[in-house]
Design a protein around this motif. Structure first.
Motif, PDB file in Angstrom:
ATOM      1  N   SER A 180     -67.706 -16.176 -46.791  1.00  0.00           N
ATOM      2  CA  SER A 180     -68.283 -15.659 -48.036  1.00  0.00           C
ATOM      3  C   SER A 180     -68.942 -14.309 -47.812  1.00  0.00           C
ATOM      4  O   SER A 180     -68.787 -13.384 -48.613  1.00  0.00           O
ATOM      5  CB  SER A 180     -69.341 -16.630 -48.574  1.00  0.00           C
ATOM      6  N   GLY A 184     -66.741 -12.350 -49.862  1.00  0.00           N
ATOM      7  CA  GLY A 184     -67.284 -12.808 -51.137  1.00  0.00           C
ATOM      8  C   GLY A 184     -67.694 -11.647 -52.016  1.00  0.00           C
ATOM      9  O   GLY A 184     -67.588 -10.483 -51.620  1.00  0.00           O
ATOM     10  N   THR A 230     -70.646 -17.684 -52.496  1.00  0.00           N
ATOM     11  CA  THR A 230     -69.349 -17.581 -53.178  1.00  0.00           C
ATOM     12  C   THR A 230     -68.386 -18.690 -52.778  1.00  0.00           C
ATOM     13  O   THR A 230     -67.714 -19.295 -53.612  1.00  0.00           O
ATOM     14  CB  THR A 230     -68.654 -16.233 -52.842  1.00  0.00           C
ATOM     15  N   ASP A 231     -68.323 -18.917 -51.478  1.00  0.00           N
ATOM     16  CA  ASP A 231     -67.265 -19.813 -51.001  1.00  0.00           C
ATOM     17  C   ASP A 231     -67.850 -20.726 -49.919  1.00  0.00           C
ATOM     18  O   ASP A 231     -67.240 -20.945 -48.882  1.00  0.00           O
ATOM     19  CB  ASP A 231     -66.110 -18.964 -50.443  1.00  0.00           C
ATOM     20  N   LEU A 286     -66.007 -23.219 -47.778  1.00  0.00           N
ATOM     21  CA  LEU A 286     -64.648 -22.944 -48.282  1.00  0.00           C
ATOM     22  C   LEU A 286     -64.297 -23.751 -49.524  1.00  0.00           C
ATOM     23  O   LEU A 286     -63.109 -23.910 -49.837  1.00  0.00           O
ATOM     24  CB  LEU A 286     -63.597 -23.179 -47.193  1.00  0.00           C
ATOM     25  N   SER A 322     -64.451 -23.163 -52.762  1.00  0.00           N
ATOM     26  CA  SER A 322     -63.639 -22.558 -53.823  1.00  0.00           C
ATOM     27  C   SER A 322     -62.235 -22.196 -53.322  1.00  0.00           C
ATOM     28  O   SER A 322     -61.251 -22.410 -54.019  1.00  0.00           O
ATOM     29  CB  SER A 322     -64.355 -21.350 -54.455  1.00  0.00           C
ATOM     30  N   SER A 323     -62.129 -21.704 -52.082  1.00  0.00           N
ATOM     31  CA  SER A 323     -60.790 -21.423 -51.541  1.00  0.00           C
ATOM     32  C   SER A 323     -59.951 -22.684 -51.526  1.00  0.00           C
ATOM     33  O   SER A 323     -58.751 -22.663 -51.827  1.00  0.00           O
ATOM     34  CB  SER A 323     -60.876 -20.890 -50.100  1.00  0.00           C
ATOM     35  N   THR A 353     -58.541 -17.377 -44.904  1.00  0.00           N
ATOM     36  CA  THR A 353     -59.883 -17.739 -44.430  1.00  0.00           C
ATOM     37  C   THR A 353     -59.807 -18.224 -42.979  1.00  0.00           C
ATOM     38  O   THR A 353     -60.692 -17.953 -42.176  1.00  0.00           O
ATOM     39  CB  THR A 353     -60.549 -18.842 -45.280  1.00  0.00           C
TER      40      THR A 353
END
Ligand SMILES: Nc1ncnc2c1ncn2[C@@H]1O[C@H](COP(=O)(O)OP(=O)(O)O)[C@@H](O)[C@H]1O
Ligand SMILES: Nc1ncnc2c1ncn2[C@@H]1O[C@H](COP(=O)(O)OP(=O)(O)O)[C@@H](O)[C@H]1O
Ligand SMILES: Nc1ncnc2c1ncn2[C@@H]1O[C@H](COP(=O)(O)OP(=O)(O)O)[C@@H](O)[C@H]1O
Lengths: 112, 409, 409, 409, 112, 112
Positions: free
Chosen positions: D60, D64, D76-77, D80, D82-83, D95
């Motif tokens: 992120s 991000g 953000t992530d 992981l 959201s990925s 990633t």
């Protein structure tokens, strides 16, 4: 004091060490060696070729003992190391003028 | 541009590059503890001069505009300028893939000169040999030259098949190794002192990396991620596995014991033999080619003691013998599932067998003469061999100022 | 034919083939200096007989026409003839990919028999075990057999998930290792003499090659270069990294020191545990599965001393324990992002957990009985174990005529 | 979704993960026999904490949503999530690819602290450094941050090019290594006792695995199996080969002997230098960058004795020096075949050179200050350095309870 | 002449060599050994199991000296090798009948 | 009986062994050692730095012989090992009280 040095088959090390402890020996120094004697001349085949291999791995054990114990320690080693096959090794005894213990600086029999 | 094909070619080229350090361990483990670094340096040196020679002119000589079917015009793609400026990914990575083949081929030769060749002489030899021997022979077979299907010697029906390098790589390197071994003479103690491998796990590691890299070598030679590549992969594994069994059984019967050096050598013999035949035969053909490669090479590695040439790490016994066997075996077991013509045993007649033998012979003759000339030129200028004193006390220390292992302290 | 998928399958199969030499180093480094070659030869031997067994009939038994959900018809694809003639690249490379799984699974077992199993007995065992145990079990789980989703035991909603081999590979090999260790008996000095790894860098090398190859194992089990493969890659790395930490922390707390053998073993434990779950869980699931795999296996490797079975290099402690944990953990952490059903902790209920446990139990029972029968048959024919003299003086010299290392001279 | 691109990214990420164990051998072989395990454990530890740090927040912070061009929003992530939920394979494997970069970068630093850093201190350092140094710097250069082409410092025409990590990876790690070496102080006997590599074949193995992995590093940084990836592959090989020659010639002229340690170090120096420039130059540029990288680093590794900092395994001499050279050389040899602008020697003017120098300086300053703060914080809490007694008798036994090799018996 | 043999902790080798040079000794032969004495019985835990480790690595140093120097060389070694902990080692002295220098073929004290 | 110990250049091992066989010696024990003497102080350059390397690898050979043979065996070793360069090594002789052959338990000269 005496220094008893033994050249033996490596796989008899454990038995010899047990025999030494049973004989009341308080310390041992061990190292690696290789040698030949009567065992000389053994040939082997490897990758399609024949070779004479003359140096066979041995273990060396050194024990510092009082004069009185040298003979019995030698016998203890000989009987523990013996397999009856060629290459069993040698034990020899040398007179030692003096022994010192590094930790304390003591000399003579006390240092054993 | 097909991204799948590029992905596989990028992977394949990386795999084949890894083969040469793998060879460094295969050979380095087999050598004595006082010359392992020199052995490995010959492989790393081959990578260095091989890549530079290839980028400069080797690639052009191999696949450039043909001059009489003999070699490509060296100026066609000097320093890869035209490949690079064209910006075509498949062409670009193919030049890289080609570099890795040139490197491993010349590195293979180093097995026959263990313990005794000057490092400077080796570096010069490797550079010149890539340009004058490897590159032209690869032009003949793969660059539209005299041994190709369109070439002057062969018909439309019967022409040599060499999928990934039986002639170009293994016969070529095997002959060169024999010539260099003869030029250098035997090592002190050859045939009398055992000179056993100083580190057999390294030999196993080398064999493993070679096998792994060989997937790129053989399956990558399809130049695409397609059905042929898959067939090459399956045949490669089948042959290598069968060759381990062939070698170990030969040893077990002859010497009473199956050795780890035999298993590692069996892997390589099987892989060598299936290299030209990777898509030319079916799995049963691969099984037979592999098994007999193991048997033949296991028997052949003893010949050097009989004939007195010191092919130290068996470049001849493994690469020349198994390379010849694999090349000729296509003439026997070849099939048209993925191959070009049927072999003798599949009713295809003698045409294929003849083409395979001719291609092998042409390669042998050229490799022998050209290597001899290069070797003699080096011998009478900078010299080929280190002094006897260096050889006894160890070439690692004398030529590289190092010993491989230091005591733990 | 999708060139990207074939590219990834060619790469994956190559990676998985490399795992077995990796295992040779992982196990070989852990063994004593007098038996490292034998240890490595069991892996190389597994490659040789495993590949040949698979090409002959194993592949057919695994994915051939199902006979009662128990095994595939061995004649379906004898010598891969039908796969080859069909000329379909994806099917062909899948048979190669399958071979590498059979090889590594049987090779894993060798860790429990270090220093004392006859090499000939091992070769026979490996060949037979691939055909009679590995191939049928893989048929049950992946070939449409009794443990598949369409099978007789499970419902449409709840069926076992085993993405890359928790049951087929790790539980299977772990149980077989336990049975063989019991049949062979303990080594002289077991539990009294330290028997420390003779070369820990080799153990690290082995762990590294195993991890590298495991990307092919797990991400390749998607049989495509797609989203699932990417998810499997990310989970695999997350779990292995977490397992290193789990193992090292357990050691640090219990013994005061984090060892390199622990780090290498942690890598393997984490990879084993995530194998069945590679796409069935999210990264947080992978993190927990990995971390606990490290803890559980670090604790489990001591059990052999308590119970007195000489599972020499911890096949049970690592593969059986972490394989069981990973298989069961899907029942807890499973999620439908890429997986088939939600686990208990994601509100999916007990159905998944039940399916996972049943699949594990069936595998355990079959592997135990079948391995016992094969082992006993060998014991009472050619014999399983070398003499005590050979064991003491070193199995390398007696069985293979070699010692791993020669003095530098 | 392009399966060819995913196939290449899966392969590349796997290759780069392998680089860190490769580094463990490169560094481990160079260290003394009593501290090889600790050296390797710093790499394996970096894998463990690096991957976990990356999965948690590093990714992120790197890619991000940007906060002022300085770092990505860590939420953000997270983990992981959201990925993963997005289910997009290319994003997911990216990633993973990123994780392997973070891991190798922090692992590189360990070369400067050989024989004397507490293992617990190293683990804490590595975790924090990935989050506070690697991730933000990678955001600046590759995540749309202040050193990107859209950033606040550079124009539309002239902006820094760093294809695969000259600044982010090598300059960053090189500076951090120098700072840590200064904080830790020199080893007992530094400059007086030889401290020669205890196992040079391991150094060669490490160099080989690094090179192999570097294909994923450089050609994978195209994030596709395309023309750029092919160009990067060819330049990478050309530069590494040329650097071996550069290093060996420097040694031959200065010391009279070309060493294997020199060949292995030359490989790494060449790869480091071509990393930022992999697609920015043509093969002739790669040849020059590589050759001079070999010369410069061969000269630079002696500096530590002059200036008295104990950069034990030459992180500064190789990574900082060759990283700087490669970064600056784009300003000289850059060309627009695959690159963004022409360098000075191709008539592009000074703009590119200026951008490259600015990017290098910003990285140096930030890496120095941030590493110093982290190092000091650890020094005054848990402590950085082991006792002198541990250093003399060997850090392997004291910190890990193991010695690398056991006698064969 | 005398041969003084010392079994010491490996990490004291440098100190002992410095002490020998300070004592004017002109040459030394060093090799690897392992041993036990009072140090015996030390247990360690590894991979969840407990073991008795009895052979501990040691360095062996051998020095040929004139009769008159044997005692002082022994003291020099003892004081340089001493850490005061168990396992510090032993030093012993043996009488030597003859010494030859290989390079020149000299014998006796001249050969030292 | 006597124990003749030789510290020689490792690459002379084969020559010395041949000389011993020619001299009728029936067995030898060989091991690794390192040492310095006059050879001390040799410097080398590695990776751009200069070092003093003081311990040079040597081979140790030990031969048990009858009293009468000690001198001739010493001469045989000296002449076979000699290269005339510094570092050629030392040969020394020590009196042995007793030797035993492990295989048979024999003692004295018979055990050689
Ligand atoms: N004369 C000797 N001097 C020194 N060592 C000897 C001598 N003879 C034998 N040895 C050592 O003893 C070992 C066993 O000797 P060998 O002669 O093979 O057995 P045996 O005494 O049973 O005939 C040899 O490998 C060698 O190390
Ligand atoms: N009786 C002995 N004979 C030969 N070597 C001995 C003897 N006793 C001790 N040693 C050597 O000396 C080393 C240190 O001895 P140890 O008894 O542990 O120390 P300390 O003398 O301080 O009690 C041992 O490892 C062994 O190599
Ligand atoms: N005083 C000594 N005590 C024990 N070993 C010695 C002594 N002097 C020399 N040596 C051994 O002999 C080897 C060769 O000795 P050196 O002095 O270099 O040769 P030279 O006798 O020709 O001057 C040394 O490496 C060392 O192992």
């Amino acid at each position: 004091m005496k220094l008893v040095t033994a050249i033996i088959q490596p796989h008899r090390t454990d038995e010899v060490r047990a025999a030494l402890e049973a004989a009341g020996v308080k310390g041992v120094t061990v190292s690696e060696a290789a040698g030949y004697g009567r065992q000389k001349g053994h040939t082997e085949v490897y990758r399609g070729a024949e070779y004479t291999v003359d140096l066979v791995p041995k273990a060396r054990m050194e024990v510092l003992v009082d004069d009185a114990d040298a003979a019995s320690v030698t016998e203890a080693i000989v009987s523990a190391a013996q397999t009856g096959k060629i290459g069993d090794g040698k034990v020899w005894t040398v007179s030692v003028d003096d022994v010192a213990r590094v930790r304390t600086g003591e000399h003579g029999s006390d240092a054993l | 541009m097909d991204s799948g094909n590029i992905a596989w070619l990028l992977t394949s080229a990386s795999l084949v590059l890894l083969m040469t350090p793998g060879l460094a361990f295969f050979y380095g483990g087999m050598s004595r503890g006082k010359s392992v670094l020199n052995m490995m340096m010959m492989s790393f040196g081959a990578i260095a001069v091989g890549a530079v020679a290839w980028v400069l002119v080797g690639n052009s000589i191999s696949v450039g505009e043909s001059i009489g079917g003999l070699f490509g015009d060296p100026s066609t793609d000097f320093l890869l300028q035209s490949s690079f400026v064209s910006g075509d990914g498949e062409a670009l990575i193919a030049t890289g893939f080609g570099a890795t083949f040139a490197i491993i081929t010349v590195a293979l030769i180093s097995g026959s000169v263990a313990d005794r060749m000057k490092f400077s002489a080796w570096m010069v030899f490797a550079f010149v040999w890539v340009i004058l021997v490897y590159s032209p022979v690869s032009h003949w077979v793969w660059g539209g030259g005299i041994l190709s299907d369109g070439g002057p010697i062969f018909s439309e029906d019967w022409f040599p098949q060499d999928f990934a390098g039986g002639t170009v790589v293994h016969i070529n390197a095997g002959v060169a190794g024999l010539v260099l071994a003869l030029l250098l003479g035997v090592r002190k103690g050859f045939g009398k002192v055992p000179m056993r491998p100083h580190n057999l796990p390294f030999v196993m590691l080398g064999a493993a990396l070679l096998w792994f890299g060989w997937f790129g070598f053989n399956a990558g030679s399809a130049f695409a991620a397609d059905d042929s590549a898959a067939a090459a992969w399956v045949n490669t594994t089948t042959a290598a596995a069968a060759a381990i069994l062939g070698w170990l059984l030969t040893e077990k019967i002859r010497d009473g014991k199956a050795t780890s050096l035999g298993a590692a050598s069996g892997v390589v013999a099987g892989l060598v033999a299936i290299t030209p035949a990777a898509v030319a035969v079916d799995p049963w053909g691969a099984l037979l080619i592999g098994a007999f490669a193991g048997v033949f090479s296991a028997l052949a590695v003893g010949l050097k003691f009989k004939f007195g040439y010191d092919d130290s790490l068996d470049v001849v016994g493994v690469h020349l013998v198994a390379g010849l066997w694999g090349t000729v075996a296509i003439g026997l077991f070849g099939t048209t599932t993925f191959g070009a013509w049927d072999g003798l045993l599949l009713g295809g007649g003698l045409g294929g067998l003849w083409a395979q033998i001719v291609a092998a012979l042409v390669t042998i003759v050229y490799a022998a003469i050209a290597t001899l000339i290069i070797g003699l030129a080096i011998k009478y200028t900078i010299g080929l061999r280190v002094s006897e004193e260096v050889e006894i006390s160890g070439i690692d220390l004398a030529e590289h100022g190092e010993t491989a292992y230091e005591e733990a302290k």
